[in-house]
Write an enzyme that holds these catalytic residues in place. Structure first.
Site: not given
Length: 559
Positions: A358, A405, A407, A474
């Site tokens: 992150p 994905d 994220n 997720n």
């Protein structure tokens, strides 16, 4: 084990009593610990309303039982029940997964509920002075005995329920009956690579349910139940791609393409087997492979660094990759009615897995920009060389399906960039780092840029899961949110329906604090979308019609 540092309560339990003036001024009291003493025999039900408590001291009393309502205190990290007369514990104690310290010393406990194994963040478990079985005591007294005992109880805890409820299918629109459209389904699924499925990360999951030999059966069951025409998988281990995924799916009529992360080039042959990557599978009765491509983000970053230190130090050091396959849509896939155009109908399917941290929102955004820039080049070359009879060789002439994905959450710069066609070069996700000199390399406007200083792409993309259709993709103890996506060219395609979420209330009712779980083989849920592809219409009086024609135009063409 818990990730955050745990500081036990101060045994002195210091407190301050507010003065009359402070009370009169409206100052609010704040206390998170409670001690109950005085040889108490039973507890008031009003205690369970104090949901703000983080520490509860009810040791040195005459309690013979603890009611299951104690689990209504969701923020407790410290619970001292020592020196009472407890003969049993409620199974609900295992739902208090925030606990770091549970003291049960000097009671009359002969057995422990196996549900205690679910307390995966527990650091201290006090059991001394209880007439427990010798097997339990032997395990508890070993080095790191608390962890070993909890693991033993979790691994031997009966699993309920026996099966998952079905996820709902959400219909968004009906198929166009007036046009020769092709309808196909696309799956996007992060399968959780074996080397990442550790008890350190997923302490709430029994070790046997984390084992790849167990999980891979559930993963393949999920894939085969969805029966998608195109499957995009992330975190596929290299060896498992060839020995399991490709081998199994070929028997079901698929072919595939896979590439591991860039680090595979730098490790030994044995280690290379366990490097994960991205794979795309497609049904050969519906699609034919034309081209396949790999995009290594660290190589693209190096080639476009323009001397930028942050580009070299932050982006180039990450070994994420993307893959793309150019497919020909077979004519049998088109509905009866108008004949599809005689030219090859091509589809570019892309799959990527962006950096996870992150703290590196800038890297995720730049990786996404690099990927679309490379896809643009692939589409332009394909449009010009293979489909030369097309009225244009622009990127937009070949439709794209992008599974990833990312994220990144729906409010991130990454999703803004994909959905809106661009993002400001001073977007907060760049963290005010000096990328501006090299960002224009990835913009469809090139070095000229746009007057408003935004970095753009030429694909007109739409997410198959818009709004709140999927509240999470997720689902772990620490994080629950949407980070997986299916995007498609909205000029050529529309979404007819998607596979909905597993009911949140069902997860709560069954105390599933995170995935993987014995019934959920990955920490991600799969995405499944049904797309309708509208091919370009044949020229009418020498004019090329827009892809999405009107019913009137359709009628004219059939006459």
């Amino acid at each position: 084990m818990p990730k955050e540092k745990y500081d036990p309560p101060d045994p002195r339990r210091l407190y301050t009593i507010m003065s009359a003036e402070e009370v009169a001024s409206g100052k609010k009291s704040h206390w998170t610990e409670l001690e109950i003493s005085g040889r108490v025999r039973s507890l008031s039900s009003s205690l369970w309303t104090l949901t703000h408590l983080t520490a509860l001291h009810i040791n040195n009393n005459n309690l013979s039982r603890i009611p299951p309502e104690i689990a209504k205190l969701p923020h407790l990290v410290y619970l001292n029940l020592s020196s009472n007369k407890l003969r049993s514990l409620p199974a609900e104690l295992g739902n208090m997964v925030t606990l770091r310290e549970l003291l049960l010393n000097n009671n009359c406990l002969r057995v422990l509920p196996y549900e205690l194994g679910r307390l995966f963040q527990l650091q201290t478990l006090g059991l001394k002075g209880n007439p427990l079985s010798q097997d339990i005591l032997n395990l508890y007294q070993e080095p790191d005995g608390t962890r070993k005992l909890l693991n033993y109880m979790l691994d031997n805890l009966a699993v309920h329920p026996e099966q998952l409820p079905q996820r709902p299918w959400i219909t968004l629109r009906e198929r166009d009956q007036m046009m020769p459209t092709a309808v196909f389904t696309v799956m996007c699924y992060n399968v959780l690579c074996d080397k990442y499925a550790t008890r350190q990360l997923y302490g709430y999951c029994p070790s046997w349910a984390l084992n790849w030999e167990y999980r891979k059966k559930g993963i393949m069951e999920e894939i085969t139940n969805c029966d998608a025409d195109i499957i995009s998988l992330q975190e596929v281990e290299t060896e498992q791609y060839y020995t399991f995924f490709l081998e199994t799916l070929k028997d079901r009529g698929y072919d595939g393409f896979f590439c591991p992360k860039s680090r595979a080039k730098l490790v030994s042959e044995q280690e290379r087997k366990h490097v994960d990557g991205c794979g795309v599978f497609f049904k050969t009765e519906k699609f034919a492979l034309v081209q396949k491509h790999t995009v290594e983000f660290n190589q693209v970053a190096m080639a476009n660094s323009e001397g930028s230190e942050v580009m070299l130090n932050r982006v180039m050091t990450k070994d994420n990759i993307g893959v793309a396959v150019l497919l020909e849509v077979k004519k049998d896939l088109f509905a009866t009615g108008l004949k599809p155009p005689p030219e090859k109908q091509l589809l570019l399917v892309a799959n990527a897995h962006m950096h996870w941290d992150p703290e590196y929102s800038d890297v995720k955004l730049i990786q996404t920009m690099m990927f679309l820039s490379e896809l643009k080049s692939i589409a332009e070359r394909a449009s010009g060389s293979i489909n030369s009879s097309s009225p244009t060789s622009e990127t937009s002439s070949i439709p794209i399906v992008l599974c990833a994905d990312l994220n990144s959450l729906p409010d991130s710069g990454v999703v803004e960039y994909l959905s809106n066609g661009g993002v400001a070069e001073n977007h907060k996700d760049f963290k005010e780092l000096r990328y501006s000199d090299c960002l224009t390399n990835f913009s469809c406007n090139g070095k000229n840029g746009k007057p408003d200083g935004s970095i753009t792409h030429s694909f007109q993309l739409k997410s198959a899961y818009e709004g709140n259709l999927m509240p999470y993709t997720n689902y772990t103890y620490d994080f629950k949110g949407v980070i997986d996506y299916i995007f498609f060219s909205k000029t050529h395609m529309s979404v007819l329906g998607v596979l909905g979420p597993l009911e949140t209330q069902w997860l709560k009712d069954n105390n599933i604090t995170g995935c993987p779980h014995p019934h959920i083989p990955s920490d991600h849920f799969s995405l499944l979308a049904q797309l309708e592809y509208h091919p370009p219409l044949p020229p009418l009086n020498g004019l090329h019609l827009p892809v999405h024609s009107t019913a009137c135009e359709s009628k004219m063409l059939t006459e």
